[in-house]
Design a protein around this motif. Sequence first.
Motif, mmCIF file in Angstrom:
data_model
loop_
_atom_site.group_PDB
_atom_site.id
_atom_site.type_symbol
_atom_site.label_atom_id
_atom_site.label_comp_id
_atom_site.label_asym_id
_atom_site.label_seq_id
_atom_site.Cartn_x
_atom_site.Cartn_y
_atom_site.Cartn_z
ATOM 1 N N TYR B 35 0.849 -1.182 0.000
ATOM 2 C CA TYR B 35 0.000 0.000 0.000
ATOM 3 C C TYR B 35 0.888 1.237 0.000
ATOM 4 O O TYR B 35 2.002 1.219 0.492
ATOM 5 C CB TYR B 35 -0.867 0.053 1.258
ATOM 6 N N GLN B 37 0.436 5.377 1.278
ATOM 7 C CA GLN B 37 -0.432 6.263 2.046
ATOM 8 C C GLN B 37 -0.001 7.698 1.825
ATOM 9 O O GLN B 37 1.149 8.061 2.069
ATOM 10 C CB GLN B 37 -0.391 5.919 3.536
ATOM 11 N N GLY B 40 -4.631 12.941 2.781
ATOM 12 C CA GLY B 40 -5.896 13.206 2.106
ATOM 13 C C GLY B 40 -6.378 12.092 1.194
ATOM 14 O O GLY B 40 -7.516 12.127 0.717
ATOM 15 N N LEU B 41 -5.537 11.093 0.964
ATOM 16 C CA LEU B 41 -5.926 10.005 0.056
ATOM 17 C C LEU B 41 -6.039 8.666 0.767
ATOM 18 O O LEU B 41 -6.545 7.703 0.211
ATOM 19 C CB LEU B 41 -4.919 9.887 -1.086
ATOM 20 N N GLY B 42 -5.524 8.562 1.953
ATOM 21 C CA GLY B 42 -5.616 7.311 2.690
ATOM 22 C C GLY B 42 -4.696 6.236 2.135
ATOM 23 O O GLY B 42 -3.788 6.501 1.341
ATOM 24 N N LEU B 43 -4.957 5.012 2.545
ATOM 25 C CA LEU B 43 -4.180 3.858 2.093
ATOM 26 C C LEU B 43 -4.732 3.342 0.771
ATOM 27 O O LEU B 43 -5.928 3.069 0.656
ATOM 28 C CB LEU B 43 -4.269 2.734 3.126
ATOM 29 N N GLN B 45 -4.051 0.429 -2.349
ATOM 30 C CA GLN B 45 -3.334 -0.807 -2.641
ATOM 31 C C GLN B 45 -2.606 -0.691 -3.981
ATOM 32 O O GLN B 45 -3.184 -0.285 -4.995
ATOM 33 C CB GLN B 45 -4.298 -1.984 -2.663
ATOM 34 N N GLY B 58 -3.339 -3.793 -7.809
ATOM 35 C CA GLY B 58 -4.303 -3.172 -6.931
ATOM 36 C C GLY B 58 -4.890 -1.952 -7.606
ATOM 37 O O GLY B 58 -5.095 -1.933 -8.824
ATOM 38 N N ASP B 59 -5.114 -0.905 -6.826
ATOM 39 C CA ASP B 59 -5.761 0.294 -7.359
ATOM 40 C C ASP B 59 -4.797 1.266 -8.032
ATOM 41 O O ASP B 59 -5.195 2.019 -8.899
ATOM 42 C CB ASP B 59 -6.488 1.019 -6.219
ATOM 43 N N LEU B 88 4.485 7.286 1.794
ATOM 44 C CA LEU B 88 4.740 6.318 2.868
ATOM 45 C C LEU B 88 4.202 4.969 2.406
ATOM 46 O O LEU B 88 3.019 4.866 2.065
ATOM 47 C CB LEU B 88 4.049 6.771 4.153
ATOM 48 N N PHE B 90 3.558 0.839 2.889
ATOM 49 C CA PHE B 90 3.380 -0.241 3.853
ATOM 50 C C PHE B 90 3.232 -1.572 3.135
ATOM 51 O O PHE B 90 2.474 -1.687 2.170
ATOM 52 C CB PHE B 90 2.116 -0.027 4.702
ATOM 53 N N PHE B 105 0.813 -5.350 9.325
ATOM 54 C CA PHE B 105 1.550 -4.373 8.543
ATOM 55 C C PHE B 105 2.997 -4.270 9.008
ATOM 56 O O PHE B 105 3.299 -4.412 10.206
ATOM 57 C CB PHE B 105 0.897 -2.990 8.679
ATOM 58 N N GLY B 106 3.869 -4.004 8.043
ATOM 59 C CA GLY B 106 5.228 -3.642 8.379
ATOM 60 C C GLY B 106 5.274 -2.221 8.907
ATOM 61 O O GLY B 106 4.277 -1.504 8.871
ATOM 62 N N PRO B 107 6.449 -1.779 9.377
ATOM 63 C CA PRO B 107 6.555 -0.461 10.012
ATOM 64 C C PRO B 107 6.525 0.705 9.039
ATOM 65 O O PRO B 107 6.431 1.857 9.468
ATOM 66 C CB PRO B 107 7.927 -0.537 10.698
ATOM 67 N N ARG B 110 9.391 5.316 4.328
ATOM 68 C CA ARG B 110 9.127 6.687 3.870
ATOM 69 C C ARG B 110 10.082 7.004 2.727
ATOM 70 O O ARG B 110 11.282 7.085 2.927
ATOM 71 C CB ARG B 110 9.292 7.672 5.023
#
Lengths: 111, 114
Positions: B35, B37, B40-43, B45, B58-59, B88, B90, B105-107, B110
């Motif tokens: 994913y 992130q 304003g757009l969120g997570l 895929q 994914g998307d 960011l 994930f 999820f992994g950490p 960035r």
Amino acid sequence: RKEVEQDPGPFNVPEGATVAFNCTYSNSASQSFFWYRQDCRKEPKLLMSVYSSGNEDGRFTAQLNRASQYISLLIRDSKLSDSATYLCVVEGRGGADGLTFGKGTHLIIQP
Amino acid sequence: EAQVTQNPRYLITVTGKKLTVTCSQNMNHEYMSWYRQDPGLGLRQIYYSMNVEVTDKGDVPEGYKVSRKEKRNFPLILESPSPNQTSLYFCASSLGGQLYNEQFFGPGTRLTVL
């Protein structure tokens, strides 16, 4: 059309209060529903799954309304440590593991 | 300890310089996913894999590649990074094949592309 919608907030709530979030989803065929919690700059972590019968885990209660296609999360006796972003998550594409995330609701618990 | 690891955690690079972000899980999970992130757009895929040698878009797959040669590893490849891939990232994994799988999820990584 957005697939999972949440009020982004922020919700500023005094410590000890009760707070509730809702989330709506567009895919009526979705089967699995979750709330994840994400702290600032950290990875999301599962808070709780949301079953058709609803479920409760301590101070947290989740409800699912399939007819209206919304999910709710209720937090009672809120703590400072509850401050986070809460992500509504719905099973989307890719079968049982294709999750679609809402953009999150930001909660700030104030002392 | 059961976990998902990602490397590097932070990366600053320049446009066009190929890079790979590694992801590894030690839980014998079949399903893995990447994913991104953004504010304003969120997570969103990027790619997912339901098992070894099985990957799918994914998307937001444009500009990314993945591979799943082993069950535990799912690297994300940016062949020619561009500034709009600053984000960011994930990696996540789950058991797969049933409802109500918890995704771990992994950490996060960035990435900044200059």
